[in-house]
Design a protein around this motif. Structure first.
Motif, PDB file in Angstrom:
ATOM      1  N   THR A 112      37.398  33.059  35.864  1.00  0.00           N
ATOM      2  CA  THR A 112      38.036  31.818  36.288  1.00  0.00           C
ATOM      3  C   THR A 112      39.254  32.133  37.148  1.00  0.00           C
ATOM      4  OG1 THR A 112      39.184  29.807  35.557  1.00  0.00           O
ATOM      5  CG2 THR A 112      39.349  31.730  34.121  1.00  0.00           C
ATOM      6  N   GLY A 113      39.433  31.343  38.193  1.00  0.00           N
ATOM      7  CA  GLY A 113      40.603  31.518  39.051  1.00  0.00           C
ATOM      8  C   GLY A 113      41.560  30.361  38.953  1.00  0.00           C
ATOM      9  N   GLY A 114      41.448  29.565  37.860  1.00  0.00           N
ATOM     10  CA  GLY A 114      42.303  28.384  37.713  1.00  0.00           C
ATOM     11  C   GLY A 114      41.607  27.143  38.224  1.00  0.00           C
ATOM     12  N   ILE A 121      38.952  36.261  44.003  1.00  0.00           N
ATOM     13  CA  ILE A 121      38.156  36.469  42.784  1.00  0.00           C
ATOM     14  C   ILE A 121      36.727  35.982  42.996  1.00  0.00           C
ATOM     15  CG2 ILE A 121      37.882  35.789  40.372  1.00  0.00           C
ATOM     16  CD1 ILE A 121      40.909  35.762  40.110  1.00  0.00           C
ATOM     17  N   ASN A 122      36.582  34.799  43.576  1.00  0.00           N
ATOM     18  CA  ASN A 122      35.239  34.264  43.821  1.00  0.00           C
ATOM     19  C   ASN A 122      34.407  35.198  44.687  1.00  0.00           C
ATOM     20  OD1 ASN A 122      35.550  31.925  42.298  1.00  0.00           O
ATOM     21  ND2 ASN A 122      36.277  30.705  44.026  1.00  0.00           N
ATOM     22  N   HIS A 123      35.004  35.718  45.735  1.00  0.00           N
ATOM     23  CA  HIS A 123      34.275  36.616  46.633  1.00  0.00           C
ATOM     24  C   HIS A 123      33.933  37.941  45.945  1.00  0.00           C
ATOM     25  CE1 HIS A 123      35.753  34.487  50.557  1.00  0.00           C
ATOM     26  NE2 HIS A 123      34.893  33.778  49.873  1.00  0.00           N
ATOM     27  N   ASP A 138      25.703  39.103  31.520  1.00  0.00           N
ATOM     28  CA  ASP A 138      25.654  37.682  31.814  1.00  0.00           C
ATOM     29  C   ASP A 138      26.992  37.268  32.424  1.00  0.00           C
ATOM     30  OD1 ASP A 138      23.081  37.224  30.851  1.00  0.00           O
ATOM     31  OD2 ASP A 138      23.760  36.773  28.817  1.00  0.00           O
ATOM     32  N   ILE A 139      26.945  36.323  33.378  1.00  0.00           N
ATOM     33  CA  ILE A 139      28.165  35.907  34.087  1.00  0.00           C
ATOM     34  C   ILE A 139      28.303  34.393  34.024  1.00  0.00           C
ATOM     35  CG2 ILE A 139      29.428  35.938  36.278  1.00  0.00           C
ATOM     36  CD1 ILE A 139      27.622  38.322  37.107  1.00  0.00           C
ATOM     37  N   TYR A 140      29.463  33.935  33.586  1.00  0.00           N
ATOM     38  CA  TYR A 140      29.801  32.508  33.608  1.00  0.00           C
ATOM     39  C   TYR A 140      30.981  32.363  34.563  1.00  0.00           C
ATOM     40  CZ  TYR A 140      30.363  27.729  31.851  1.00  0.00           C
ATOM     41  OH  TYR A 140      30.421  26.363  31.735  1.00  0.00           O
ATOM     42  N   HIS A 141      30.715  31.830  35.733  1.00  0.00           N
ATOM     43  CA  HIS A 141      31.672  31.841  36.841  1.00  0.00           C
ATOM     44  C   HIS A 141      32.230  30.437  37.071  1.00  0.00           C
ATOM     45  CE1 HIS A 141      32.345  33.007  41.369  1.00  0.00           C
ATOM     46  NE2 HIS A 141      33.455  32.634  40.760  1.00  0.00           N
ATOM     47  N   VAL A 182      37.959  37.461  33.211  1.00  0.00           N
ATOM     48  CA  VAL A 182      38.676  37.756  34.462  1.00  0.00           C
ATOM     49  C   VAL A 182      39.431  36.509  34.864  1.00  0.00           C
ATOM     50  CG1 VAL A 182      38.467  38.351  36.904  1.00  0.00           C
ATOM     51  CG2 VAL A 182      36.957  39.426  35.227  1.00  0.00           C
ATOM     52  N   SER A 183      40.725  36.640  35.152  1.00  0.00           N
ATOM     53  CA  SER A 183      41.509  35.450  35.474  1.00  0.00           C
ATOM     54  C   SER A 183      42.740  35.831  36.284  1.00  0.00           C
ATOM     55  CB  SER A 183      41.951  34.732  34.197  1.00  0.00           C
ATOM     56  OG  SER A 183      43.013  35.442  33.560  1.00  0.00           O
ATOM     57  N   ARG A 184      43.414  34.800  36.796  1.00  0.00           N
ATOM     58  CA  ARG A 184      44.755  34.969  37.334  1.00  0.00           C
ATOM     59  C   ARG A 184      45.692  35.299  36.173  1.00  0.00           C
ATOM     60  NH1 ARG A 184      44.535  36.419  42.447  1.00  0.00           N
ATOM     61  NH2 ARG A 184      44.230  34.744  43.994  1.00  0.00           N
TER      62      ARG A 184
END
Length: 281
Positions: A112-114, A121-123, A138-141, A182-184
């Protein structure tokens, strides 16, 4: 601000440090109204640095050694968060994974990037997604509303990769499902991760000095892995760091324990107590 406070003469003023708090805090000083401040970040902003000289009580979101505030008036209280951010059992984590649409038999990466999302992060996730999936992840984006349409048009079509624009509720369950997050590096989100005890890769925004300082504090105590925006733009860096952590259960457990040590489940009560103490003084 002086006129406003003069009209109803509050018993105490509580300020969180945003720039709008400065004139109110100064007015409180002029009118001899008790002032309490709270700093979520480990890098105090200009407003709180000014107001600290007059505040009766100063609450901090991180241990006091990260601040220059007077220790006789400062208390490490943490950052108030919802009580739902607490450690999940293995059974609860499995149920949370299934609620997100995964089988639960693979490690889950939650990204998450907020609320608005984070381009870097998305890229990085897009560039690494297939490699991570091929390695059994597994990925939860969570892309952020602003970026969802663009990212969804580029994302792989795979049952092990789920894309959402925003988590409207049950964020604790989303984090509880994760094996790595993964985050800010915002102070409040880190406190939520600490409360739930999740190993994390923090990517502080290159434009925000407070996030960079927050991340450095937790990296120094081996409570999180820190990657910069510049680093995750390099091919392979994000995937390598993620897989290294997912494949090292011993380190994940240690990081989880280290980060959870920063949890302050009674932060809201303790902040309120600072305010009450200032009134009773």
């Amino acid at each position: 601000s002086v006129v406003i406070l003069s009209k109803f003469r509050p018993d105490v003023v509580f300020a969180k440090g945003g720039y709008v708090c400065l004139p109110i805090g100064v007015a409180a000083r002029i009118l001899n109204i008790p002032l309490v401040i709270h700093d979520s970040d480990t890098r105090p902003g200009l407003t709180n640095r000014v107001l600290a000289r007059w505040a009766l009580r100063i609450g901090t979101g991180a241990p006091l050694e990260n601040y220059d505030y007077p220790t006789n008036r400062s208390v490490y209280v943490g950052v108030p968060i919802a009580s739902t951010f607490r450690p999940y059992t293995a059974a609860e984590q499995l149920n949370a994974k299934k609620a997100l649409g995964f089988s639960g038999d693979k490690p889950l990466l939650v990204v998450t990037g907020g609320g608005l999302g984070a381009v870097t992060i998305n890229h990085a996730v897009l560039a690494s997604a297939q490699e991570l999936i091929d390695n059994g992840v597994d990925i939860y984006h969570v892309t952020g509303k602003k970026h969802y349409e663009v990212i969804s048009s580029q994302a792989p079509s795979d049952e092990h990769y789920k894309l959402v624009p925003f988590v409207f509720n049950k964020m604790a369950d989303t984090l509880g499902a994760a094996d790595v997050v993964v985050s800010r590096a915002s102070a409040t989100f880190i406190q939520e991760l600490a409360g739930i005890g999740k190993p994390a890769i923090l990517v502080p925004s290159r434009a925000l000095g407070d996030q960079r300082k927050n991340a450095a504090v937790y990296a120094a105590s081996d409570s999180a892995v820190v990657l910069t925006d510049d680093e995750i733009e390099k091919p392979g860096v994000f995937a390598s760091a993620t897989l290294d952590l997912l494949h090292d259960s011993t380190r994940r457990e240690a990081m989880s324990t280290n980060l959870h040590a920063y949890a302050r489940p009674d932060a809201a009560r303790d902040v309120a107590q600072l305010v009450v103490d200032a009134v009773r003084r």
